[in-house]
Design an enzyme around this catalytic site. Structure first.
Site, PDB file in Angstrom:
ATOM      1  CD  GLU A 277      -2.502   1.176   2.789  1.00 41.29           C
ATOM      2  OE1 GLU A 277      -3.492   1.916   2.912  1.00 41.29           O
ATOM      3  OE2 GLU A 277      -2.125   0.388   3.699  1.00 41.29           O
TER       4      GLU A 277
ATOM      5  CE  LYS B 179      -7.383   1.900   3.377  1.00 40.48           C
ATOM      6  NZ  LYS B 179      -6.161   2.192   4.175  1.00 40.48           N
TER       7      LYS B 179
ATOM      8  CB  CYS C   1      -4.776  -1.299   4.464  1.00 41.64           C
ATOM      9  SG  CYS C   1      -3.913  -1.274   6.051  1.00 41.64           S
TER      10      CYS C   1
END
Length: 334
Positions: free
Chosen positions: A45, A132, A166
């Site tokens: 990430e 995200k 994540c």
């Protein structure tokens, strides 16, 4: 479609706030993974653009500091746009090494930053982009929210590749949306280095009957510039993100164990036949689903804050638009 191939998770740190050097590090690490016959290379990430762990960007409730605004300016300048010369260079890296490349970037779009995962095919084409959906805690101060338009999988010669970033991996409905699209190579770029990350990845692999490839940064204070001031202090040896990258097969077997010792490239053999063996007794979006009891609706429309719809060709003519007399031009001369 390849049934058996090698995949790599790259555990490393960017050169924080130095995007050109970071991209060249991507090139070096991808080349090293390809030299070990990896066909799929997954980076952590926020690798390009960085994850400046320990900064608070000068924020307190009702307050922002000038120093924090300058931290954000520097972070903004480290991000890249899509498309851009930097993005083209990433595609070139994938093409030069003949690999599928999955990489976490900080994406700049207008005045907003997004935590994004991009996927390039061996021809260097961008075949996947996921923003995200849900930044965690203070991340919400510096990153915008993605929308449903980037929840998807890329059809590739290796199988269906998708990315979940994540702590998005703790969103059960997002996972289900990925399973329903037949994700086979589930990439989880992260900076979560806790001991609890491995059981999370094993759960997802078992739940989705997919391969899970999670790459985490290994980042020390020394990987940042001298004027980087994380709360953890100034000792260059201080480990801020300790790694823990892993690869799991669809039956929950750990093919690459987490390593917390430093930077590394970890390789595993991927046998796609294991996916179908796993689906035999568990397909959560198929025979193991109960649509009569549970149903998920996913809105995949892009959500723009401002839209500019095109006028119809006849919008300014005819009785429907109103037949107004021409107005006299305004004289703006002085």
């Amino acid at each position: 479609m390849s049934q058996i191939f090698k995949a790599a998770v790259v555990q490393a740190a960017p050169v924080l706030f130095d995007t050109p050097r970071t991209i060249e590090k991507v090139a070096d690490l991808t080349r090293a993974a390809a030299s070990q016959d990896a066909c799929l290379v997954v980076f952590p990430e926020a690798f390009v653009g960085g994850y400046p762990k320990g900064l608070d960007f000068g924020a307190r409730l009702g307050m922002r500091s000038p120093e924090g605004r300058e931290d954000f300016r520097r972070y903004y300048e480290s991000a890249i746009e899509l498309p851009s010369p930097e993005a083209a260079r990433l595609g070139e890296i994938a093409r030069n090494n003949g690999v599928h490349l999955v990489l976490g970037i900080i994406e700049r779009d207008g005045g907003t930053l997004y935590c994004t995962a991009v996927t390039y095919d061996p021809a260097g084409r961008l075949v996947g982009k996921h923003r995200k959906l849900m930044p965690t805690a203070l991340e919400r101060l510096v990153w915008g929210f993605g929308d449903g338009s980037t929840i998807g999988v890329a059809e590739t010669a290796l199988g269906r590749i998708g990315s979940v970033i994540c702590w998005e991996n703790y969103m059960p409905l997002l996972r289900m949306a990925m399973y329903a699209q037949g994700v086979e190579l589930y990439c989880a770029p992260t900076v979560d280095d806790r001991d609890t990350w491995l059981p999370t990845m094993r759960t997802i692999a078992l739940e989705g009957r997919c391969f899970v490839l999670s790459a985490c940064q290994h980042f020390t204070r020394g990987d940042g510039p001298a004027d980087y001031s994380p709360i953890q202090g100034d000792d260059p040896a201080t480990v801020l993100i300790r790694g823990g990258s892993c690869i799991i097969d669809p039956l929950g077997n750990v093919l690459v164990e987490p390593d917390f010792s430093g930077e590394a490239i970890k390789i595993a053999e991927i046998d796609r036949r294991v996916i179908v063996r796993g689906k035999y007794d568990l397909d959560v979006a198929g025979h193991y689903a109960r649509p009569d009891v549970f149903r998920l609706s996913v809105d995949t429309r892009s959500k723009a804050a401002v839209s500019f719809p095109q006028l119809r060709p006849d919008a300014l003519s005819g009785k429907e638009a109103g037949e107004h007399e021409p107005q006299e031009a305004m004289d703006c001369s002085v």
